[in-house]
Design an enzyme around this catalytic site. Structure first.
Site, PDB file in Angstrom:
ATOM      1  N   CYS A 126     -31.779  23.905 -56.105  1.00 40.35           N
ATOM      2  CA  CYS A 126     -32.235  24.414 -54.804  1.00 40.35           C
ATOM      3  C   CYS A 126     -32.694  25.853 -54.980  1.00 40.35           C
ATOM      4  O   CYS A 126     -33.697  26.284 -54.429  1.00 40.35           O
ATOM      5  CB  CYS A 126     -31.110  24.400 -53.775  1.00 40.35           C
ATOM      6  SG  CYS A 126     -30.414  22.780 -53.468  1.00 40.35           S
ATOM      7  N   HIS A 185     -35.316  28.562 -53.619  1.00 41.02           N
ATOM      8  CA  HIS A 185     -34.705  29.185 -52.442  1.00 41.02           C
ATOM      9  C   HIS A 185     -33.589  30.152 -52.798  1.00 41.02           C
ATOM     10  O   HIS A 185     -32.655  30.316 -52.022  1.00 41.02           O
ATOM     11  CB  HIS A 185     -34.186  28.100 -51.496  1.00 41.02           C
ATOM     12  CG  HIS A 185     -35.267  27.214 -50.959  1.00 41.02           C
ATOM     13  ND1 HIS A 185     -36.162  27.645 -50.010  1.00 41.02           N
ATOM     14  CD2 HIS A 185     -35.613  25.933 -51.237  1.00 41.02           C
ATOM     15  CE1 HIS A 185     -37.003  26.651 -49.727  1.00 41.02           C
ATOM     16  NE2 HIS A 185     -36.707  25.610 -50.460  1.00 41.02           N
ATOM     17  N   ARG A 225     -34.203  16.642 -43.945  1.00 41.51           N
ATOM     18  CA  ARG A 225     -34.790  17.768 -44.664  1.00 41.51           C
ATOM     19  C   ARG A 225     -34.130  17.990 -46.017  1.00 41.51           C
ATOM     20  O   ARG A 225     -34.789  18.285 -47.012  1.00 41.51           O
ATOM     21  CB  ARG A 225     -34.712  19.052 -43.820  1.00 41.51           C
ATOM     22  CG  ARG A 225     -35.515  20.177 -44.435  1.00 41.51           C
ATOM     23  CD  ARG A 225     -37.007  19.831 -44.390  1.00 41.51           C
ATOM     24  NE  ARG A 225     -37.837  20.726 -45.184  1.00 41.51           N
ATOM     25  CZ  ARG A 225     -38.070  20.585 -46.490  1.00 41.51           C
ATOM     26  NH1 ARG A 225     -37.509  19.620 -47.177  1.00 41.51           N
ATOM     27  NH2 ARG A 225     -38.867  21.415 -47.113  1.00 41.51           N
ATOM     28  N   CYS A 248     -35.887  17.813 -49.744  1.00 38.41           N
ATOM     29  CA  CYS A 248     -35.797  18.881 -50.749  1.00 38.41           C
ATOM     30  C   CYS A 248     -35.400  18.285 -52.091  1.00 38.41           C
ATOM     31  O   CYS A 248     -35.990  18.604 -53.121  1.00 38.41           O
ATOM     32  CB  CYS A 248     -34.752  19.918 -50.333  1.00 38.41           C
ATOM     33  SG  CYS A 248     -35.448  21.295 -49.439  1.00 38.41           S
TER      34      CYS A 248
END
Lengths: 207, 295, 104
Positions: B204, B208, B252, B256
């Site tokens: 992730c 991010h 969501r 991802c």
């Protein structure tokens, strides 16, 4: 699994043991719990098989060191990664920059809704500025605009770019960039085309 | 294109009874308009390209004119209050969202939280699914079969989440991190966000984990920071104009993972809850603006 | 089963601002199911009417060019707080729906 890969995992395990003796970067108990949980929760969908959750040796080292393994281990493992790079038999590292540009635009490949075996894109513009005609570019990686103009289209640079795309981890062990050649996402011809996109004096990147 | 939502705001209809006021410049702007403007204001101070700014203007106008998410709130309210399922009970009379039976207002911004009856930390959608199974008698496997909106279909739990979320509009995120159960799941979620794996070595945090990065033109919120986590959780559940679908954070997170080249996370699983706990708690203190509109 | 509309009607000076958000798939009959390659059957609102305070103020014919979950907005002069707003739509499958709101 080939022999080189096996070796690299062995080295990684050794490296992991070395890190364990050093101050812990990540909380190992939460990490262990996260791993157990993810192994239970993820399932295969399309080509994205459940075992993708498992780390390979290099990923394990980067995950356990917050992407900053001790220098000595990093150097050793980068060498292992470099050893995986297969250069073209014909010795030519530059292909067609036009094909390279097309490939650089595509972000497809390896997700659970990509058809298995369908060719992967280079994903390049997702993270890099490259040719000036494309204004929709990402900034996760450095700008590559004028790359060849600034660095020179030398044999040495061609080799550098080829190997960097083939396996970015041979230069920076925990680089965010995928190992496109190593994992089979891009083949020899495709990497050559990308080398040309960056280094060919005729490529719009160097105009 | 079907994305165009405001089809006929300006209807040039001749009203038989009364002439239409063509121009108006009221001195005081209506309250709804002000709220919409405020909503569109970015929580993070970062460089915005022209396309992003244009989209935000568009979004503000859409919210002002009527966010389709409201339709799902209305449907969710009906589903919440109706006796349903094999046990013929309503969620309103059986489902505790953490602030006591019958209380919906303010619960969304205080989830994920620990639910002693389930022995688990749960996010809003997972809790609703749990209640549908445990209280109303629906089958978990059925709910997990088609958990997200598709071409012509919106799952009931999506409308329910949207309803519950709507009743936390303009309230501050307050995930109870002091609860050791929640704190534990938060720490595990942090590790999930860190976990690099798969063919591209992505986690992730590859996208991010730092401020101010983009994939193509898309700004990437840093989910470890308060500002970034706020950007990430605001506007969900959201009405996505690509395909006219109402989608939730459960969807969501899965999308991802798809882009991360990971396999599919279980619906309403511990893994998804842990990530949502990490992100939402990082947004603690920021104001939730309600169900939103997404590209 | 059709879902409720959202109707908002607010007095602003000498007119009322009315906004209607309808819940409807508005299928054109052109869109195909990616799995079967068969088109989804056309399903769209053909007409709607709006009454304010018992008077018909909008009579409209609509077609497939209108988006999913459409929004309609207009201004009605002379409408007062307390007037009842009645919106009714009918689609090509013969389904219809009526929702009400009060001008505030």
């Amino acid at each position: 699994m080939n022999k080189r890969h096996q070796f690299s995992i062995l080295a990684a395990i050794a490296a992991t043991a070395a890190i364990a003796a050093a101050p812990a970067f990540a909380d190992s108990s939460h990490r262990a719990k996260a791993m157990t949980m993810m192994k239970a929760d993820f399932t295969t969908k399309g080509q994205a098989t459940a075992d993708r959750i498992y780390e390979d040796g290099l990923q394990a080292v980067c995950n356990r060191s917050g992407n900053h393994p001790p220098e000595k281990i990093a150097k050793q493992l980068e060498g292992d990664q470099m050893a995986t790079v297969k250069y073209p038999a014909d010795g030519k590292l530059m292909g067609d920059w036009k094909a390279g540009e097309k490939l650089a635009q595509s972000g497809r490949g390896f997700t659970w809704n990509d058809a298995p075996g369908s060719p992967a894109g280079g994903n390049c513009y997702n993270c890099h500025q490259i040719a000036p005609s494309e204004s929709s570019f990402g900034t996760v990686g450095p700008s590559l605009f004028n790359f060849g103009k600034l660095r020179g289209n030398t044999a040495e640079n061609q080799k550098y770019v080829y190997s960097k795309i083939y396996n970015a981890k041979s230069y920076n062990l925990c680089s965010e960039m995928p190992r496109f050649g190593h994992v089979g996402a891009l083949g020899e011809k495709q990497i050559k085309d990308l080398v040309a996109l960056l280094l060919d004096p005729e490529s719009p990147v160097n105009k | 294109m079907r994305q165009t939502l405001i089809a006929a705001t300006a209807i040039a209809l001749a009203f038989a009874m009364q002439p239409v006021v063509a121009q108006d410049k009221p001195a005081a702007k209506p309250a709804a308009k002000m709220a919409a403007k405020k909503m569109a204001k970015p929580a993070v101070v970062e460089e915005k390209d022209a396309a992003t700014l244009e989209f935000e203007k568009f979004r503000a106008k859409m919210i002002e004119d009527g966010n389709p998410a409201e339709l799902f709130e209305a449907q969710g309210e009906e589903l919440w209050k109706t006796k349903r399922g094999p046990n013929n009970v309503s969620l309103a009379e059986t489902c505790d969202l953490g602030l006591g039976l019958g209380v919906v207002k303010g619960t969304y911004v205080q989830m994920p939280r620990y639910f002693a009856d389930a022995g688990k930390v749960m996010d809003a959608e997972r809790r609703i699914v749990w209640c549908m199974v445990e209280k109303q008698g629906f089958k978990a496997a059925d709910l997990a079969k088609k958990p997200f909106a598709a071409e012509t279909y919106t799952p009931e739990q999506t409308s329910l989440v949207t309803y519950v979320a709507g009743l936390s509009r303009d309230m501050k995120f307050a995930v109870p991190l002091k609860d050791p159960h929640v704190k534990e799941v938060y720490e595990i979620g942090k590790e999930v966000a860190n976990h690099r794996a798969g063919p591209y070595d992505f986690s992730c945090n590859t996208c991010h984990g730092v401020d101010g990065k983009r994939i193509r033109m898309q700004q990437l919120p840093n989910i470890s920071s308060k500002a970034g986590a706020t950007t990430a959780v605001l506007g969900w559940p959201g009405y996505r104009m690509t395909g006219n679908r109402m989608l939730t954070l459960q969807w969501r997170m899965g999308d991802c993972f798809r882009q991360q080249r990971f396999p599919q996370p279980g619906y309403a699983s511990d893994t998804v809850t842990s990530l949502l706990t990490f992100m939402t708690a990082n947004a603690n203190g920021s104001t939730y603006t309600g169900p939103g509109i997404k590209r | 089963m059709s879902s409720p509309m959202k109707v908002r009607a607010q007095v602003k000076g000498d007119y009322a601002d009315i906004k209607i958000l309808m819940s409807h798939p508005m299928e054109t009959g052109q869109r195909k199911d990616p799995k079967t390659n068969q088109p989804y059957p056309a399903h769209f609102i053909q007409q709607f009417t709006v009454e304010v305070g018992g008077k018909l103020v909008v009579q409209s014919e609509t077609g497939t060019a209108i988006s999913t979950n459409p929004v309609f907005g207009f201004k009605v002069k002379g409408a007062k707080a307390g007037d009842k707003v009645v919106v009714k739509w009918q689609d090509n499958k013969g389904e219809s729906r009526t929702d009400e709101a009060t001008v505030s």
